[in-house]
Design a protein around this motif. Structure first.
Motif, PDB file in Angstrom:
ATOM      1  N   ALA A  26       6.734  25.460   2.641  1.00  0.00           N
ATOM      2  CA  ALA A  26       5.759  25.812   3.670  1.00  0.00           C
ATOM      3  C   ALA A  26       4.503  26.420   3.056  1.00  0.00           C
ATOM      4  CB  ALA A  26       6.369  26.796   4.661  1.00  0.00           C
ATOM      5  N   ALA A  27       3.386  26.173   3.724  1.00  0.00           N
ATOM      6  CA  ALA A  27       2.128  26.860   3.440  1.00  0.00           C
ATOM      7  C   ALA A  27       1.781  27.593   4.724  1.00  0.00           C
ATOM      8  CB  ALA A  27       1.035  25.880   3.038  1.00  0.00           C
ATOM      9  N   GLU A  28       1.791  28.910   4.665  1.00  0.00           N
ATOM     10  CA  GLU A  28       1.676  29.728   5.871  1.00  0.00           C
ATOM     11  C   GLU A  28       0.457  30.632   5.824  1.00  0.00           C
ATOM     12  OE1 GLU A  28       5.554  31.376   7.261  1.00  0.00           O
ATOM     13  OE2 GLU A  28       6.235  30.711   5.279  1.00  0.00           O
ATOM     14  N   SER A  29      -0.275  30.627   6.915  1.00  0.00           N
ATOM     15  CA  SER A  29      -1.399  31.527   7.080  1.00  0.00           C
ATOM     16  C   SER A  29      -0.997  32.630   8.053  1.00  0.00           C
ATOM     17  CB  SER A  29      -2.635  30.762   7.560  1.00  0.00           C
ATOM     18  OG  SER A  29      -3.744  31.618   7.630  1.00  0.00           O
ATOM     19  N   LEU A  30      -1.075  32.387   9.357  1.00  0.00           N
ATOM     20  CA  LEU A  30      -0.809  33.468  10.310  1.00  0.00           C
ATOM     21  C   LEU A  30       0.598  34.026  10.216  1.00  0.00           C
ATOM     22  CD1 LEU A  30      -0.153  32.748  14.020  1.00  0.00           C
ATOM     23  CD2 LEU A  30       0.036  30.920  12.358  1.00  0.00           C
ATOM     24  N   THR A  31       1.565  33.248   9.755  1.00  0.00           N
ATOM     25  CA  THR A  31       2.937  33.729   9.657  1.00  0.00           C
ATOM     26  C   THR A  31       3.227  34.401   8.312  1.00  0.00           C
ATOM     27  OG1 THR A  31       3.611  31.485   9.047  1.00  0.00           O
ATOM     28  CG2 THR A  31       3.885  32.145  11.353  1.00  0.00           C
ATOM     29  N   ALA A  32       2.324  34.290   7.362  1.00  0.00           N
ATOM     30  CA  ALA A  32       2.363  35.036   6.090  1.00  0.00           C
ATOM     31  C   ALA A  32       3.727  35.042   5.404  1.00  0.00           C
ATOM     32  CB  ALA A  32       1.865  36.461   6.309  1.00  0.00           C
ATOM     33  N   GLY A  33       4.400  33.898   5.386  1.00  0.00           N
ATOM     34  CA  GLY A  33       5.676  33.788   4.698  1.00  0.00           C
ATOM     35  C   GLY A  33       6.897  33.977   5.581  1.00  0.00           C
ATOM     36  N   LEU A  34       6.698  34.197   6.862  1.00  0.00           N
ATOM     37  CA  LEU A  34       7.819  34.449   7.759  1.00  0.00           C
ATOM     38  C   LEU A  34       8.729  33.224   7.916  1.00  0.00           C
ATOM     39  CD1 LEU A  34       9.143  36.574   9.545  1.00  0.00           C
ATOM     40  CD2 LEU A  34       7.615  35.873  11.396  1.00  0.00           C
ATOM     41  N   PHE A  35       8.147  32.023   7.956  1.00  0.00           N
ATOM     42  CA  PHE A  35       8.969  30.809   8.038  1.00  0.00           C
ATOM     43  C   PHE A  35       9.864  30.711   6.801  1.00  0.00           C
ATOM     44  CE2 PHE A  35       9.860  26.446   6.849  1.00  0.00           C
ATOM     45  CZ  PHE A  35      10.362  25.895   8.021  1.00  0.00           C
ATOM     46  N   THR A  36       9.268  30.881   5.637  1.00  0.00           N
ATOM     47  CA  THR A  36      10.025  30.792   4.392  1.00  0.00           C
ATOM     48  C   THR A  36      11.094  31.876   4.333  1.00  0.00           C
ATOM     49  OG1 THR A  36       8.053  29.899   3.323  1.00  0.00           O
ATOM     50  CG2 THR A  36       9.796  30.671   1.878  1.00  0.00           C
ATOM     51  N   ALA A  37      10.744  33.090   4.762  1.00  0.00           N
ATOM     52  CA  ALA A  37      11.718  34.179   4.783  1.00  0.00           C
ATOM     53  C   ALA A  37      12.866  33.881   5.742  1.00  0.00           C
ATOM     54  CB  ALA A  37      11.039  35.487   5.170  1.00  0.00           C
ATOM     55  N   ALA A  38      12.560  33.274   6.869  1.00  0.00           N
ATOM     56  CA  ALA A  38      13.608  32.935   7.838  1.00  0.00           C
ATOM     57  C   ALA A  38      14.584  31.934   7.230  1.00  0.00           C
ATOM     58  CB  ALA A  38      12.985  32.376   9.117  1.00  0.00           C
ATOM     59  N   VAL A  39      14.071  30.893   6.585  1.00  0.00           N
ATOM     60  CA  VAL A  39      14.945  29.907   5.955  1.00  0.00           C
ATOM     61  C   VAL A  39      15.770  30.572   4.856  1.00  0.00           C
ATOM     62  CG1 VAL A  39      15.031  27.756   4.612  1.00  0.00           C
ATOM     63  CG2 VAL A  39      13.444  27.962   6.545  1.00  0.00           C
TER      64      VAL A  39
END
Length: 165
Positions: A26-39
């Motif tokens: 993932a490349a995240e702006s507004l979520t600042a790594g939250l998607f990656t952290a969730a996975v």
């Protein structure tokens, strides 16, 4: 204590990716790594998670994720084209089967004419790319977690659909 990120459907996403023997980045702006952290919060996610890029600053969207600076200048950091480019950049830079791009406005105020809650979700995969514009409500944290939950759900659906073919 139960991890609140696990309630976003991420266990099912990791299971679907694992069954398909596919990976995500993932490349995240507004979520600042939250998607990656969730996975990454799911045991066994190392088999499916390649990595992530936190591209909160506009210039990093170009330098880290490969978004065309001209496109950023024309369309802005909060746009469909940027979300798609972020997804493609994550997929390419991290060598993943799937790429997620998340950009938007979590608040507290609008950005470049986009109201709070405007989110663009880009997904790049083996069958091409797509972007889904979202209009989310709530406070900053709710917008960010809803964006992640939507990305998890949409990607899971695409992975499952592709595996069924």
């Amino acid at each position: 204590m139960t991890d609140p990120l696990l309630g976003l459907g991420v266990v099912e996403l990791v299971e679907a990716l694992g069954a398909a023997k596919q990976t995500v980045a993932a490349a995240e702006s507004l979520t600042a790594g939250l998607f990656t952290a969730a996975v990454a919060s799911v045991p066994g996610s190392s088999a499916v998670l390649r990595g992530g890029l936190v591209v909160y600053a506009t210039d990093l969207k170009a330098t880290l994720a490969g978004v065309d600076p001209g496109r950023l200048a024309t369309d802005g950091p909060v746009s469909e084209s940027t979300a798609v480019a972020l997804a493609l950049g994550a997929r390419t830079k991290c060598g993943a089967d799937w790429g997620i791009g998340l950009t938007g406005v979590a608040g507290p105020s609008e950005q470049d004419g986009h109201p709070v809650g405007t989110v663009f979700l880009g997904i790049a995969g083996p069958d091409g790319t797509e972007c889904e514009p979202l209009a989310l409500g709530g406070e900053r944290w709710e917008i960010r977690t809803t964006a992640v939950a939507t990305a998890v759900s949409r990607l899971r659906d695409r992975v499952v659909e592709r595996a069924a073919r």
